[in-house]
Design an enzyme around this catalytic site. Structure first.
Site, PDB file in Angstrom:
ATOM      1  N   CYS A  77     -13.607 -73.551  32.964  1.00  0.00           N
ATOM      2  CA  CYS A  77     -13.608 -72.110  33.221  1.00  0.00           C
ATOM      3  C   CYS A  77     -13.464 -71.365  31.905  1.00  0.00           C
ATOM      4  O   CYS A  77     -12.647 -71.749  31.069  1.00  0.00           O
ATOM      5  CB  CYS A  77     -12.446 -71.763  34.140  1.00  0.00           C
ATOM      6  SG  CYS A  77     -12.286 -70.010  34.443  1.00  0.00           S
ATOM      7  N   HIS A 119     -16.718 -71.237  42.640  1.00  0.00           N
ATOM      8  CA  HIS A 119     -15.817 -70.966  41.513  1.00  0.00           C
ATOM      9  C   HIS A 119     -15.682 -69.454  41.264  1.00  0.00           C
ATOM     10  O   HIS A 119     -14.570 -68.945  41.111  1.00  0.00           O
ATOM     11  CB  HIS A 119     -16.383 -71.667  40.263  1.00  0.00           C
ATOM     12  CG  HIS A 119     -15.573 -71.510  39.014  1.00  0.00           C
ATOM     13  ND1 HIS A 119     -14.883 -72.555  38.446  1.00  0.00           N
ATOM     14  CD2 HIS A 119     -15.348 -70.442  38.222  1.00  0.00           C
ATOM     15  CE1 HIS A 119     -14.267 -72.126  37.355  1.00  0.00           C
ATOM     16  NE2 HIS A 119     -14.532 -70.845  37.188  1.00  0.00           N
ATOM     17  N   GLU A 120     -16.819 -68.731  41.247  1.00  0.00           N
ATOM     18  CA  GLU A 120     -16.772 -67.286  40.956  1.00  0.00           C
ATOM     19  C   GLU A 120     -16.136 -66.514  42.109  1.00  0.00           C
ATOM     20  O   GLU A 120     -15.380 -65.571  41.891  1.00  0.00           O
ATOM     21  CB  GLU A 120     -18.174 -66.738  40.646  1.00  0.00           C
ATOM     22  CG  GLU A 120     -18.893 -67.401  39.476  1.00  0.00           C
ATOM     23  CD  GLU A 120     -18.038 -67.583  38.233  1.00  0.00           C
ATOM     24  OE1 GLU A 120     -17.138 -66.768  37.981  1.00  0.00           O
ATOM     25  OE2 GLU A 120     -18.259 -68.580  37.515  1.00  0.00           O
ATOM     26  N   HIS A 123     -12.520 -66.677  41.793  1.00  0.00           N
ATOM     27  CA  HIS A 123     -12.010 -65.693  40.822  1.00  0.00           C
ATOM     28  C   HIS A 123     -11.784 -64.341  41.492  1.00  0.00           C
ATOM     29  O   HIS A 123     -10.777 -63.671  41.231  1.00  0.00           O
ATOM     30  CB  HIS A 123     -13.018 -65.470  39.686  1.00  0.00           C
ATOM     31  CG  HIS A 123     -12.847 -66.393  38.518  1.00  0.00           C
ATOM     32  ND1 HIS A 123     -11.713 -66.413  37.742  1.00  0.00           N
ATOM     33  CD2 HIS A 123     -13.679 -67.313  37.975  1.00  0.00           C
ATOM     34  CE1 HIS A 123     -11.874 -67.320  36.779  1.00  0.00           C
ATOM     35  NE2 HIS A 123     -13.048 -67.883  36.902  1.00  0.00           N
TER      36      HIS A 123
HETATM   37 ZN   LIG Z   1     -13.965 -69.399  35.859  1.00  0.00          ZN
END
Ligand SMILES: [Zn+2]
Length: 154
Positions: A77, A119-120, A123
């Site tokens: 990341c 993953h995004e 976030h």
């Molecule tokens: Zn990330």
């Protein structure tokens, strides 16, 4: 909590441009707006890192509609430089959201693209990949980061 995008104007374009520049400059294949300090539900993804304009995805208010299967790959990341570990993600997923003009868009993602969406979107929900590791691994990484931070190397 990151706010849903409800403005589709030049301001949004400016933020998106900034995110794409940051993503390509890092370089990385995905970025979420909170990573550049803007707490809205906006993500950019480009598996080609700027090599192929057709692969650039800009998505506002992404929502995972369905998932299928599982993949375990090494993941890193941009917000946690120099660390990576194996993270379990769905193998396939359907993601729905809005484009930069506010029109509805939908993606059938698989493999790396599904991993990147997951993953995004994490976030945007305040979750980092290390939060998906076992508590032991997470503690090990946090301790390493603390040591590096103390030494001024992180
Ligand atoms: Zn990330």
């Amino acid at each position: 909590m990151n706010k849903a995008v409800d403005f589709f104007s030049g301001e949004l374009e400016k933020i998106v441009r900034n995110m794409i520049d940051t993503m390509y400059g890092s370089p990385g294949i995905g970025l979420a707006a909170p990573q550049i300090g803007i707490n809205i539900q906006l993500a950019t993804i480009d598996l080609s890192v700027g090599e192929d304009a057709k692969q650039l995805i800009v998505i506002c208010n992404p929502e995972i509609i369905s998932t299928d299967g599982e993949q375990n790959c090494d993941e890193g990341c941009l917000s946690i430089p120099d660390f990576s570990d194996t993270v379990s993600r769905p193998l396939k997923m359907t993601v729905r959201g809005l484009n930069i003009k506010g029109d509805e868009i939908e993606f059938e993602a698989e493999g790396l693209l599904a991993r990147c969406f997951s993953h995004e979107i994490d976030h945007l929900n305040g979750v980092l990949f290390i939060d998906r590791l076992s508590p032991l691994k997470r503690t090990l990484i946090r301790n390493k980061i603390k040591k590096l931070a103390k030494a001024g190397d992180w």
